[in-house]
Scaffold this motif. Sequence first.
Motif, short mmCIF file in Angstrom:
data_model
loop_
_atom_site.label_atom_id
_atom_site.label_comp_id
_atom_site.label_asym_id
_atom_site.label_seq_id
_atom_site.Cartn_x
_atom_site.Cartn_y
_atom_site.Cartn_z
N CYS A 39 0.85 -1.18 0.00
CA CYS A 39 0.00 0.00 0.00
C CYS A 39 0.90 1.24 0.00
CB CYS A 39 -0.90 0.01 1.23
SG CYS A 39 -2.02 1.42 1.23
N THR B 241 -0.46 0.31 7.58
CA THR B 241 0.68 -0.54 7.16
C THR B 241 1.96 0.28 7.02
OG1 THR B 241 0.10 -0.24 4.82
CG2 THR B 241 -0.74 -2.22 5.90
N CYS C 289 -6.74 -1.56 -0.85
CA CYS C 289 -6.10 -1.97 0.39
C CYS C 289 -7.19 -2.34 1.40
CB CYS C 289 -5.25 -0.82 0.94
SG CYS C 289 -4.57 -1.14 2.57
ZN LIG Z 1 -3.53 0.92 2.87
#
Ligand SMILES: [Zn+2]
Lengths: 143, 304
Positions: free
Chosen positions: A103, A110, A132
């Motif tokens: 991502c 993340t 995502c």
């Molecule tokens: Zn993400």
Amino acid sequence: MLNIGQIEEGFVLDHIRAGESLDIYYKLGLDKIDNTVAIIKNVRSDKMGKKDILKVECDVEMLDLEVLGFIDHNITVNVVKGGKIVEKKRLTLPKEIVNVIKCKNPRCITSIEQELPHIFVLTDPKHEVYRCKYCEEKAVKRI
Amino acid sequence: MRHLMSPLDFTVKELDTLFNLASDIEKHPGKYAHVCDGKKLATCFYEPSTRTRLSFEAAMLNLGGSVLGFSEASSSSAAKGESVSDTIRVISCYADICAIRHPKEGAPMVAASKSLIPVINAGDGGHQHPTQTLTDLLTIRSLHGNLNGFTIGLCGDLKFGRTVHSLIRALLRYNNIHFVFISPEELRIPDYIIDELNEQNATYEEVIKLDDVIGKLDILYMTRVQRERFFNEEDYVRLKDFYILTKEKMDMAKKSCIVLHPLPRVNEISVEVDDDPRACYFKQAQYGVYVRMALIMTLLGLEG
Ligand SMILES: [Zn+2]
């Protein structure tokens, strides 16, 4: 087709967009296995102008080809057994891909928690949109 | 176990049940004063948002429960580098339900995936803030009478306003709603929201000036227009008055129009409007407590 060694059992991945074979080699984890792999680049093709081909000698149950559907579902997967093509597999868009792409949203969780798997979910099959799982940012497919 | 991550997690039918409960709480608060006796709500706020946190805490206290938690990351274990997953596992041992606010998008979902107790997303970056949307829906339902068949004007920063985007998406599940988008060119509603409106065959219009449309609105949802969103000071000065709600503008509005605002307000609604019976933004804050009470009960599986 060029004949770079006959495969007894494995895959011939045909109609890869020219220049993408090496990327696919890594995404399939072929760099981590000890098998015979032939990467054939810039093969002339009536349909595509130029294309790449990957030949992999391996147990046909061993490779996870789901990720190929995400990368490019127009790739032809020929399954080889006993030196012969026994099946042409159709690729579909996987529902979810894990740790294939990252991502890129700097506000995504993340970005600060490294141990989290990067999961993308197919949210719009018509337009091949993956998002995502955490922040819903659209996946950027081509690097 | 059920969590709340996005306003669309609940179906329209489930929302109806939730809002019915919230309305009953509004009418008969005494009936619910002890339904959460002995239960604890943890408010885990990795960034400060006093209003949201107090609304959650008031909701739990009204139900007879108690609250614990932290109100910024520096006073929590996150400052020592603990992951959200680890924190929620520990919190699961201390509390029965958790509201989590985090500057990173998706953090509440990570928490929910490891949690042993229901998790409520109390805002994650620019991503979701579902209890605000539920508050808005309950307010409209209660004050307008239902969630179908009205003209709603959304005014101000429609480009960056997460609250507005969520509300539009949530309203798209109901019928016969006409949307009027009132914003400067620079802060227009994004194309992807317009695409969703078109896909759902919703009717909408986009205008620059509130004056031009205020007379036809059943609901006016105001948001802030921040100076720094403009390309230059000149444009800001030229345009800002279009988006400030004054007594004069209210004179042009319907008698039944209701004015909402997610708060905090700065200057986009002048204080002279506050005394107008159509100004409902403080009531909206009250509905925020009712809807959170109903939500806590629902996620804990409690009956009234
Ligand atoms: Zn993400």
